[in-house]
Design a protein around this motif. Structure first.
Motif, short mmCIF file in Angstrom:
data_model
loop_
_atom_site.label_atom_id
_atom_site.label_comp_id
_atom_site.label_asym_id
_atom_site.label_seq_id
_atom_site.Cartn_x
_atom_site.Cartn_y
_atom_site.Cartn_z
N ARG A 97 67.69 12.80 -42.38
CA ARG A 97 69.13 12.76 -42.63
C ARG A 97 69.64 11.32 -42.56
NH1 ARG A 97 71.07 17.62 -43.34
NH2 ARG A 97 69.93 19.39 -42.46
N HIS A 98 70.36 10.92 -43.61
CA HIS A 98 70.92 9.57 -43.72
C HIS A 98 72.25 9.48 -42.97
CE1 HIS A 98 68.82 9.35 -47.93
NE2 HIS A 98 67.97 9.57 -46.96
N PRO A 99 72.66 8.28 -42.58
CA PRO A 99 73.94 8.12 -41.90
C PRO A 99 75.13 8.53 -42.77
CG PRO A 99 72.71 6.05 -41.86
CD PRO A 99 71.92 7.03 -42.66
N PRO B 299 67.24 1.77 -37.57
CA PRO B 299 66.96 3.05 -36.91
C PRO B 299 68.12 4.04 -37.07
CG PRO B 299 67.64 1.45 -35.27
CD PRO B 299 67.58 0.72 -36.59
N ASP B 300 68.46 4.33 -38.34
CA ASP B 300 69.67 5.09 -38.64
C ASP B 300 69.46 6.52 -39.12
OD1 ASP B 300 71.17 2.87 -38.01
OD2 ASP B 300 71.42 2.22 -40.09
N CYS B 301 68.23 6.92 -39.39
CA CYS B 301 68.01 8.26 -39.95
C CYS B 301 67.50 9.22 -38.89
CB CYS B 301 67.01 8.19 -41.12
SG CYS B 301 67.69 7.35 -42.56
N ARG B 302 68.02 10.42 -38.95
CA ARG B 302 67.62 11.48 -38.04
C ARG B 302 66.51 12.29 -38.67
NH1 ARG B 302 71.10 16.00 -36.98
NH2 ARG B 302 72.35 14.99 -38.56
N ALA C 115 62.57 7.60 -54.59
CA ALA C 115 63.60 6.91 -55.37
C ALA C 115 63.98 5.60 -54.66
CB ALA C 115 64.79 7.81 -55.62
N PHE C 116 65.25 5.45 -54.25
CA PHE C 116 65.72 4.21 -53.62
C PHE C 116 65.77 4.30 -52.10
CE2 PHE C 116 67.61 4.28 -57.88
CZ PHE C 116 67.03 3.13 -58.38
N ASP C 117 65.11 5.32 -51.52
CA ASP C 117 65.10 5.52 -50.07
C ASP C 117 63.69 5.32 -49.53
OD1 ASP C 117 67.80 6.31 -50.28
OD2 ASP C 117 67.21 8.40 -50.62
N GLU D 24 58.23 6.09 -30.51
CA GLU D 24 59.05 6.64 -29.43
C GLU D 24 60.43 7.05 -29.95
OE1 GLU D 24 59.06 3.86 -26.20
OE2 GLU D 24 56.89 3.99 -25.96
N LEU D 25 61.00 6.23 -30.83
CA LEU D 25 62.28 6.57 -31.42
C LEU D 25 62.19 7.87 -32.22
CD1 LEU D 25 65.21 5.50 -31.84
CD2 LEU D 25 64.38 4.48 -33.96
N ALA D 26 61.10 8.04 -32.98
CA ALA D 26 60.91 9.27 -33.76
C ALA D 26 60.82 10.49 -32.85
CB ALA D 26 59.67 9.17 -34.64
N GLU D 27 60.19 10.34 -31.70
CA GLU D 27 60.11 11.45 -30.75
C GLU D 27 61.50 11.86 -30.28
OE1 GLU D 27 57.63 13.49 -29.66
OE2 GLU D 27 56.56 12.53 -31.30
N SER D 28 62.43 10.91 -30.24
CA SER D 28 63.80 11.22 -29.81
C SER D 28 64.65 11.76 -30.96
CB SER D 28 64.46 9.98 -29.22
OG SER D 28 64.78 9.05 -30.24
N GLY D 29 64.06 11.81 -32.18
CA GLY D 29 64.77 12.39 -33.32
C GLY D 29 65.31 11.39 -34.32
N MET D 30 65.00 10.10 -34.17
CA MET D 30 65.48 9.08 -35.09
C MET D 30 64.29 8.34 -35.69
SD MET D 30 68.77 9.42 -34.93
CE MET D 30 69.44 7.97 -35.71
N VAL D 31 64.45 7.84 -36.92
CA VAL D 31 63.42 7.02 -37.56
C VAL D 31 64.07 5.84 -38.26
CG1 VAL D 31 61.75 8.90 -37.87
CG2 VAL D 31 63.40 8.40 -39.68
N TYR D 32 63.28 4.82 -38.50
CA TYR D 32 63.74 3.67 -39.27
C TYR D 32 63.76 4.04 -40.75
CZ TYR D 32 63.80 0.20 -35.55
OH TYR D 32 64.12 -0.51 -34.43
N CYS D 33 64.82 3.61 -41.42
CA CYS D 33 64.95 3.90 -42.84
C CYS D 33 65.70 2.78 -43.54
CB CYS D 33 65.66 5.24 -43.06
SG CYS D 33 67.32 5.33 -42.34
N ALA D 34 65.50 2.71 -44.84
CA ALA D 34 66.23 1.80 -45.71
C ALA D 34 66.67 2.66 -46.89
CB ALA D 34 65.34 0.64 -46.16
N VAL D 35 67.90 3.14 -46.86
CA VAL D 35 68.36 4.09 -47.87
C VAL D 35 69.26 3.43 -48.89
CG1 VAL D 35 68.08 6.09 -46.34
CG2 VAL D 35 70.26 4.91 -46.42
N ASN D 36 69.36 4.07 -50.04
CA ASN D 36 70.20 3.58 -51.14
C ASN D 36 69.86 2.16 -51.56
OD1 ASN D 36 71.69 6.04 -51.19
ND2 ASN D 36 72.88 5.31 -49.44
N GLY D 37 68.57 1.82 -51.52
CA GLY D 37 68.13 0.51 -51.97
C GLY D 37 68.27 -0.62 -50.96
#
Length: 130
Positions: free
Chosen positions: A77-79, A59-62, A119-121, A40-53
């Motif tokens: 897109r990362h924060p 739920p910070d990535c668009r 990579a680290f994302d 549901e979050l992805a439908e709104s344009g956001m996804v869960y991510c773990a960036v830069n290791g």
């Protein structure tokens, strides 16, 4: 480890395929609820991510979807302003990195979610894996 064969992609990301040793175990209700919330979050344009290791997902990535001559491009897109681009393929791979030198590694998390690592994302994306 079950080998997967992806055969098509639709909407945000949906793939069908077959596993060599298909299992029909009942899903954990908590995992199902978390997976549904992330979809549901992805439908709104956001996804869960773990960036830069990062160790944990947030739920910070668009996610942006655009069509190109190559097919559907997902831009994550990362924060901090960074981003990754993925190409949705129709050749059984599911997703590949659309640009850059780092390959995208796709692993199923459940029958309704995949994890994509570059990579680290890392990203959790809704998908149907059969």
């Amino acid at each position: 480890m079950r080998p997967l064969i992806f055969c098509s992609v639709a909407l945000a990301l949906s793939a069908c395929g077959s596993a060599a040793d298909e299992q029909t175990a009942e899903a954990d209700p908590l995992i199902e609820a978390e997976t549904e919330a992330r979809a549901e979050l992805a439908e709104s344009g956001m996804v869960y991510c773990a960036v830069n290791g990062a160790a944990s997902f947030r739920p910070d990535c668009r996610i942006e979807r655009t069509r190109s001559s190559d097919g559907l491009i997902l831009t994550l897109r990362h924060p901090d302003g960074g981003f990754r681009r993925l190409l949705v393929t129709g050749d059984g791979r599911g997703l590949v990195a659309a640009d850059g030198a780092e390959p995208a590694v796709v692993n199923p998390v459940s029958e309704r979610e995949i994890e994509v690592a570059i990579a680290f994302d890392r990203y959790r994306l809704p998908a149907t894996v059969r």
